[in-house]
Design an enzyme around this catalytic site. Structure first.
Site, PDB file in Angstrom:
ATOM      1  N   SER A 164      -1.553 110.780  76.336  1.00  0.00           N
ATOM      2  CA  SER A 164      -1.475 110.747  74.871  1.00  0.00           C
ATOM      3  C   SER A 164      -1.257 109.296  74.476  1.00  0.00           C
ATOM      4  O   SER A 164      -0.743 108.495  75.273  1.00  0.00           O
ATOM      5  CB  SER A 164      -0.290 111.584  74.394  1.00  0.00           C
ATOM      6  OG  SER A 164       0.035 111.275  73.049  1.00  0.00           O
ATOM      7  N   TYR A 177       8.599 114.834  74.303  1.00  0.00           N
ATOM      8  CA  TYR A 177       7.143 114.688  74.474  1.00  0.00           C
ATOM      9  C   TYR A 177       6.780 113.244  74.846  1.00  0.00           C
ATOM     10  O   TYR A 177       6.021 113.009  75.785  1.00  0.00           O
ATOM     11  CB  TYR A 177       6.448 115.107  73.173  1.00  0.00           C
ATOM     12  CG  TYR A 177       4.935 115.123  73.250  1.00  0.00           C
ATOM     13  CD1 TYR A 177       4.252 116.219  73.773  1.00  0.00           C
ATOM     14  CD2 TYR A 177       4.179 114.037  72.799  1.00  0.00           C
ATOM     15  CE1 TYR A 177       2.861 116.243  73.838  1.00  0.00           C
ATOM     16  CE2 TYR A 177       2.801 114.055  72.865  1.00  0.00           C
ATOM     17  CZ  TYR A 177       2.136 115.157  73.375  1.00  0.00           C
ATOM     18  OH  TYR A 177       0.762 115.179  73.441  1.00  0.00           O
TER      19      TYR A 177
HETATM   20  P1  NAD Z   1      -3.363 123.284  72.808  1.00  0.00           P
HETATM   21  O1  NAD Z   1      -2.050 123.831  72.425  1.00  0.00           O
HETATM   22  O2  NAD Z   1      -4.583 123.764  72.097  1.00  0.00           O
HETATM   23  O3  NAD Z   1      -3.611 123.429  74.371  1.00  0.00           O
HETATM   24  C1  NAD Z   1      -2.597 123.334  75.328  1.00  0.00           C
HETATM   25  C2  NAD Z   1      -2.936 124.248  76.474  1.00  0.00           C
HETATM   26  O4  NAD Z   1      -1.944 124.140  77.501  1.00  0.00           O
HETATM   27  C3  NAD Z   1      -2.977 125.720  76.046  1.00  0.00           C
HETATM   28  O5  NAD Z   1      -4.076 126.349  76.666  1.00  0.00           O
HETATM   29  C4  NAD Z   1      -1.662 126.253  76.597  1.00  0.00           C
HETATM   30  O6  NAD Z   1      -1.678 127.638  76.849  1.00  0.00           O
HETATM   31  C5  NAD Z   1      -1.590 125.454  77.890  1.00  0.00           C
HETATM   32  N1  NAD Z   1      -0.274 125.508  78.518  1.00  0.00           N
HETATM   33  C6  NAD Z   1       0.949 125.351  77.947  1.00  0.00           C
HETATM   34  N2  NAD Z   1       1.910 125.533  78.868  1.00  0.00           N
HETATM   35  C7  NAD Z   1       1.285 125.826  80.037  1.00  0.00           C
HETATM   36  C8  NAD Z   1       1.746 126.118  81.341  1.00  0.00           C
HETATM   37  N3  NAD Z   1       3.056 126.165  81.628  1.00  0.00           N
HETATM   38  N4  NAD Z   1       0.830 126.368  82.307  1.00  0.00           N
HETATM   39  C9  NAD Z   1      -0.497 126.323  82.028  1.00  0.00           C
HETATM   40  N5  NAD Z   1      -0.984 126.069  80.813  1.00  0.00           N
HETATM   41  C10 NAD Z   1      -0.094 125.815  79.831  1.00  0.00           C
HETATM   42  O7  NAD Z   1      -3.221 121.701  72.603  1.00  0.00           O
HETATM   43  P2  NAD Z   1      -4.230 120.527  72.969  1.00  0.00           P
HETATM   44  O8  NAD Z   1      -4.155 119.573  71.840  1.00  0.00           O
HETATM   45  O9  NAD Z   1      -5.546 121.013  73.419  1.00  0.00           O
HETATM   46  O10 NAD Z   1      -3.422 119.846  74.189  1.00  0.00           O
HETATM   47  C11 NAD Z   1      -4.007 119.600  75.462  1.00  0.00           C
HETATM   48  C12 NAD Z   1      -3.405 118.331  76.046  1.00  0.00           C
HETATM   49  O11 NAD Z   1      -3.786 117.211  75.232  1.00  0.00           O
HETATM   50  C13 NAD Z   1      -1.876 118.312  76.106  1.00  0.00           C
HETATM   51  O12 NAD Z   1      -1.461 117.722  77.330  1.00  0.00           O
HETATM   52  C14 NAD Z   1      -1.495 117.428  74.930  1.00  0.00           C
HETATM   53  O13 NAD Z   1      -0.259 116.797  75.128  1.00  0.00           O
HETATM   54  C15 NAD Z   1      -2.651 116.445  74.946  1.00  0.00           C
HETATM   55  N6  NAD Z   1      -2.818 115.721  73.670  1.00  0.00           N
HETATM   56  C16 NAD Z   1      -3.267 116.355  72.549  1.00  0.00           C
HETATM   57  C17 NAD Z   1      -3.427 115.613  71.376  1.00  0.00           C
HETATM   58  C18 NAD Z   1      -3.929 116.223  70.096  1.00  0.00           C
HETATM   59  O14 NAD Z   1      -3.986 115.501  69.071  1.00  0.00           O
HETATM   60  N7  NAD Z   1      -4.324 117.476  70.058  1.00  0.00           N
HETATM   61  C19 NAD Z   1      -3.120 114.254  71.354  1.00  0.00           C
HETATM   62  C20 NAD Z   1      -2.656 113.657  72.520  1.00  0.00           C
HETATM   63  C21 NAD Z   1      -2.518 114.390  73.676  1.00  0.00           C
END
Ligand code: NAD
Length: 279
Positions: A164, A177
């Site tokens: 991130s 986080y």
């Molecule tokens: P999201 O909530 O749509 O997806 C997160 C996924 O992780 C979901 O499928 C959830 O079920 C899964 N998950 C949670 N706990 C888990 C576990 N214990 N075991 C297996 N799976 C698990 O959110 P996203 O935005 O798609 O996030 C994906 C990644 O991207 C994360 O690591 C997040 O920190 C990172 N991220 C997202 C953003 C953003 O703006 N959306 C920005 C920076 C980083």
């Protein structure tokens, strides 16, 4: 008819990841879902990991299979060592091996630091950091065992950590986080240093503001989106496919000399946009 010049410059299109086996954690939502689909479209067979929401995972599997590659869904909590070990053993049994790990699963449990419970702190560290370590460890074991297969890839394996912008940007109200993603940066670089001599490439993709359920409130109303866009010089919220495309390219041999790097996919969020007018 294509001109001879075009033919010289553009050899026949080949799927970038044909014959490769990929595992994406947290692949039934948001960035993980788009990435699993993107890797499948590029020719990889894909394991769609999920922790809850089997139906959504099955839909991702179906979409990937429509590209003529193999896919299946696997339930495992990435913070549970036994479940992670079982998931990788199952993949090696069904797909024969693994070439690409995308350690994507992540979550937030937001609170002001003075109010943050140990449970909120621990949950985020367990999933976002320990989960990436456990998955990377299991993938690396298989990469080392198998070594390079030149017909498949120049590397013995690729690990892509979903980080991130908050691996370097402090974030008030999100100490757990931000600490987890700062940890991901050093975990990724250390693994990269340790494993590169064995032909394994470890890198990270660091998204900025991407439209997914994790940050729904930040873009759900026009007012919230306008506020968010003040932090994004490129003036658009990212789509999960923006991240999927970066991961697909990074996993391919087009990026074979990229080792221990973070690719920021953030519309310029890490450019300190406040300084465009201030300072
Ligand atoms: P999201 O909530 O749509 O997806 C997160 C996924 O992780 C979901 O499928 C959830 O079920 C899964 N998950 C949670 N706990 C888990 C576990 N214990 N075991 C297996 N799976 C698990 O959110 P996203 O935005 O798609 O996030 C994906 C990644 O991207 C994360 O690591 C997040 O920190 C990172 N991220 C997202 C953003 C953003 O703006 N959306 C920005 C920076 C980083």
């Amino acid at each position: 008819m294509t001109s001879p010049v075009d033919e010289n410059r553009r050899p026949a299109a080949l799927p970038l990841l044909r014959g490769q086996k990929a595992l994406v954690t947290g692949a039934n939502s948001g960035i993980g879902k788009a990435t699993a689909i993107g890797l499948g479209r590029a020719g990889a067979d894909v394991v769609v990991n999920y922790v809850a929401g089997k139906e959504a995972a099955d839909e991702v599997v179906q979409e990937i299979e429509s590209f003529g590659v193999r896919a299946y869904a696997y339930e495992a909590d990435v913070s549970n060592e036994d479940q992670v070990v079982g998931m990788f053993a199952d993949m090696v049994e069904r797909f024969g091996t693994i070439d690409i790990l995308v350690a994507n699963a992540g979550l937030q449990r937001d609170a002001a630091s003075v109010d943050m419970t140990l449970a909120q702190w621990q949950k985020v560290l367990d999933v976002n950091l320990t989960g990436q370590f456990l998955c990377a460890r299991e993938a690396a074991k298989e990469f080392v065992r198998r070594g390079v297969v030149p017909e498949v890839s120049r590397a013995a394996g690729k690990i892509i950590c979903m980080s991130s912008v908050h691996q370097i940007i402090p974030w008030a109200g999100h100490a757990n986080y931000a600490a987890s993603k700062g940890g991901v940066l050093m975990l990724m670089q250390t693994l990269a240093q340790e494993l590169a001599p064995q032909g394994i490439r470890v890198n990270a993709v660091a998204p900025g503001a991407i439209r997914t359920p994790i940050n729904h409130d930040a873009w759900a109303t026009p007012e919230a989106e306008a506020e968010l866009l003040k932090l994004v010089p490129y003036r658009r919220v990212g789509d999960p496919e923006d991240i999927a495309d970066a991961v697909t390219t990074l996993a391919s041999d087009l990026m074979d000399y990229v080792v221990g790097a973070t690719i920021y996919v953030d519309g310029g969020m890490t450019l300190f946009p406040g300084f465009a007018t201030g300072g």
